[in-house]
Design a protein around this motif. Structure first.
Motif, PDB file in Angstrom:
ATOM      1  N   SER A  81       0.856  -1.192   0.000  1.00  0.00           N
ATOM      2  CA  SER A  81       0.000   0.000   0.000  1.00  0.00           C
ATOM      3  C   SER A  81       0.890   1.239   0.000  1.00  0.00           C
ATOM      4  N   ASN A  82       0.278   2.414   0.143  1.00  0.00           N
ATOM      5  CA  ASN A  82       1.021   3.682   0.145  1.00  0.00           C
ATOM      6  C   ASN A  82       2.180   3.656   1.128  1.00  0.00           C
ATOM      7  N   VAL A  83       3.366   4.048   0.653  1.00  0.00           N
ATOM      8  CA  VAL A  83       4.517   4.244   1.528  1.00  0.00           C
ATOM      9  C   VAL A  83       4.364   5.646   2.108  1.00  0.00           C
ATOM     10  N   THR A  84       4.230   5.733   3.422  1.00  0.00           N
ATOM     11  CA  THR A  84       3.894   6.987   4.092  1.00  0.00           C
ATOM     12  C   THR A  84       5.080   7.642   4.802  1.00  0.00           C
ATOM     13  N   ALA A  85       6.180   6.906   4.966  1.00  0.00           N
ATOM     14  CA  ALA A  85       7.336   7.465   5.669  1.00  0.00           C
ATOM     15  C   ALA A  85       8.607   6.877   5.082  1.00  0.00           C
ATOM     16  N   VAL A  86       9.640   7.708   5.011  1.00  0.00           N
ATOM     17  CA  VAL A  86      10.963   7.271   4.573  1.00  0.00           C
ATOM     18  C   VAL A  86      11.996   8.147   5.271  1.00  0.00           C
ATOM     19  N   GLY A  87      13.125   7.552   5.605  1.00  0.00           N
ATOM     20  CA  GLY A  87      14.206   8.305   6.220  1.00  0.00           C
ATOM     21  C   GLY A  87      15.503   7.536   6.119  1.00  0.00           C
ATOM     22  N   PHE A  88      16.603   8.242   6.346  1.00  0.00           N
ATOM     23  CA  PHE A  88      17.933   7.656   6.225  1.00  0.00           C
ATOM     24  C   PHE A  88      18.676   7.726   7.548  1.00  0.00           C
ATOM     25  N   GLU A  89      19.492   6.724   7.800  1.00  0.00           N
ATOM     26  CA  GLU A  89      20.443   6.729   8.897  1.00  0.00           C
ATOM     27  C   GLU A  89      21.470   7.817   8.580  1.00  0.00           C
ATOM     28  N   ALA A  90      22.095   8.403   9.590  1.00  0.00           N
ATOM     29  CA  ALA A  90      22.955   9.583   9.427  1.00  0.00           C
ATOM     30  C   ALA A  90      24.057   9.400   8.384  1.00  0.00           C
ATOM     31  N   ASP A  91      24.666   8.222   8.300  1.00  0.00           N
ATOM     32  CA  ASP A  91      25.739   7.990   7.336  1.00  0.00           C
ATOM     33  C   ASP A  91      25.225   7.526   5.973  1.00  0.00           C
ATOM     34  N   TRP A  94      21.760   2.916   5.560  1.00  0.00           N
ATOM     35  CA  TRP A  94      20.477   2.232   5.512  1.00  0.00           C
ATOM     36  C   TRP A  94      19.346   3.244   5.602  1.00  0.00           C
ATOM     37  N   MET A  95      18.162   2.802   5.205  1.00  0.00           N
ATOM     38  CA  MET A  95      16.979   3.656   5.287  1.00  0.00           C
ATOM     39  C   MET A  95      15.821   2.835   5.843  1.00  0.00           C
ATOM     40  N   TYR A  96      14.793   3.552   6.246  1.00  0.00           N
ATOM     41  CA  TYR A  96      13.561   2.904   6.698  1.00  0.00           C
ATOM     42  C   TYR A  96      12.409   3.408   5.852  1.00  0.00           C
ATOM     43  N   THR A  97      11.398   2.553   5.728  1.00  0.00           N
ATOM     44  CA  THR A  97      10.145   2.919   5.083  1.00  0.00           C
ATOM     45  C   THR A  97       9.011   2.379   5.931  1.00  0.00           C
ATOM     46  N   ALA A  98       7.873   3.054   5.887  1.00  0.00           N
ATOM     47  CA  ALA A  98       6.676   2.571   6.562  1.00  0.00           C
ATOM     48  C   ALA A  98       5.499   2.798   5.630  1.00  0.00           C
ATOM     49  N   SER A  99       4.424   2.069   5.888  1.00  0.00           N
ATOM     50  CA  SER A  99       3.326   2.069   4.931  1.00  0.00           C
ATOM     51  C   SER A  99       1.972   1.939   5.606  1.00  0.00           C
ATOM     52  N   GLU A 100       0.958   2.276   4.827  1.00  0.00           N
ATOM     53  CA  GLU A 100      -0.417   2.034   5.252  1.00  0.00           C
ATOM     54  C   GLU A 100      -0.708   0.544   5.374  1.00  0.00           C
ATOM     55  N   ASP A 101       0.178  -0.311   4.849  1.00  0.00           N
ATOM     56  CA  ASP A 101      -0.012  -1.761   4.989  1.00  0.00           C
ATOM     57  C   ASP A 101       0.351  -2.252   6.388  1.00  0.00           C
ATOM     58  N   GLY A 102       0.814  -1.345   7.269  1.00  0.00           N
ATOM     59  CA  GLY A 102       1.114  -1.697   8.650  1.00  0.00           C
ATOM     60  C   GLY A 102       2.517  -2.223   8.880  1.00  0.00           C
ATOM     61  N   THR A 103       3.409  -2.074   7.901  1.00  0.00           N
ATOM     62  CA  THR A 103       4.773  -2.565   8.083  1.00  0.00           C
ATOM     63  C   THR A 103       5.785  -1.432   8.100  1.00  0.00           C
ATOM     64  N   LEU A 104       6.842  -1.654   8.852  1.00  0.00           N
ATOM     65  CA  LEU A 104       8.024  -0.806   8.883  1.00  0.00           C
ATOM     66  C   LEU A 104       9.162  -1.680   8.378  1.00  0.00           C
ATOM     67  N   LYS A 105       9.903  -1.196   7.387  1.00  0.00           N
ATOM     68  CA  LYS A 105      10.985  -1.987   6.796  1.00  0.00           C
ATOM     69  C   LYS A 105      12.296  -1.223   6.883  1.00  0.00           C
ATOM     70  N   LEU A 106      13.374  -1.963   7.141  1.00  0.00           N
ATOM     71  CA  LEU A 106      14.726  -1.415   7.135  1.00  0.00           C
ATOM     72  C   LEU A 106      15.461  -1.998   5.937  1.00  0.00           C
ATOM     73  N   TRP A 107      16.118  -1.115   5.167  1.00  0.00           N
ATOM     74  CA  TRP A 107      16.802  -1.492   3.937  1.00  0.00           C
ATOM     75  C   TRP A 107      18.266  -1.094   4.026  1.00  0.00           C
ATOM     76  N   ASP A 108      19.180  -2.025   3.809  1.00  0.00           N
ATOM     77  CA  ASP A 108      20.599  -1.715   3.703  1.00  0.00           C
ATOM     78  C   ASP A 108      20.826  -1.243   2.276  1.00  0.00           C
TER      79      ASP A 108
END
Length: 193
Positions: A81-91, A94-108
């Motif tokens: 579903s819609n990705v509602t949040a995204v952000g990056f670690e300071a360096d 990695w980044m994170y994403t969150a969605s209306e599907d109820g999941t939070l994901k961490l991506w290297d």
């Protein structure tokens, strides 16, 4: 978005599938990127100002900001579903994403695929990375949860007074305060310890 001592980098996007880069002092648009998949729900620029992430429905595209002809470096799929949040670690590793599907994901960003996934059971409106870079605050269905990434466990839960619908969160740079904005215009503050 800006860093002290450096020029301002301002980007906007929305339902027209276009990301625009602006000269902040003059208001002149100097570059555009197309996001063909869907509307853009949120943008985030890496701290080194080399890449920009565009959250859409249901994927996220990562673009190189200063490349010649603009094109997506990578597309991150995995939400439904819609990705509602995204952000990056300071360096920017990695980044994170969150969605209306109820999941939070961490991506290297140096490896393929999602490295960690957390289920909340309800849509996630907002996520903020704690300045300590090891805690992430997420907002599923009204309660605010602080998740310790090193321990892989919830370290705190903040429950707002009454039946409030929280839209967004932000953490002060010095990690002293967490702000939560509600749909009807109220903002509540919590001291972080």
């Amino acid at each position: 978005m800006s860093d002290s001592g450096q020029s301002v980098l301002l980007a906007t996007a929305g339902y027209d599938h276009t990301i625009r880069f602006w000269e902040a002092p003059t208001g002149v648009c100097y570059k555009t990127l197309q996001h063909p998949d869907s509307q853009v729900n949120q943008l985030q620029i890496t701290a080194d100002r080399q890449r920009i992430a565009a959250a859409g429905n249901p994927s996220l595209r990562l673009f190189e900001i200063n490349s010649g002809p603009p094109s997506a470096l990578t597309t991150y799929d995995g939400h439904t579903s819609n990705v509602t949040a995204v952000g990056f670690e300071a360096d920017g590793k990695w980044m994170y994403t969150a969605s209306e599907d109820g999941t939070l994901k961490l991506w290297d960003l140096r490896a393929a695929g999602c490295q960690r996934e957390y289920e909340s059971g309800s849509p996630i409106n907002s996520v903020a990375l704690h300045p300590n870079q090891v805690e992430i605050v997420r907002l599923p269905a009204g309660n605010i949860r602080v998740w310790d990434l090193a321990q892989n466990a919830c370290s705190a839960e903040l429950v707002p007074d009454g039946d409030k619908s929280i839209q967004s969160l932000s953490i002060a740079r010095d990690a002293s305060t967490l702000a939560a904005a509600y749909v009807r215009g109220s903002v509540f503050l919590w001291r972080l310890g």
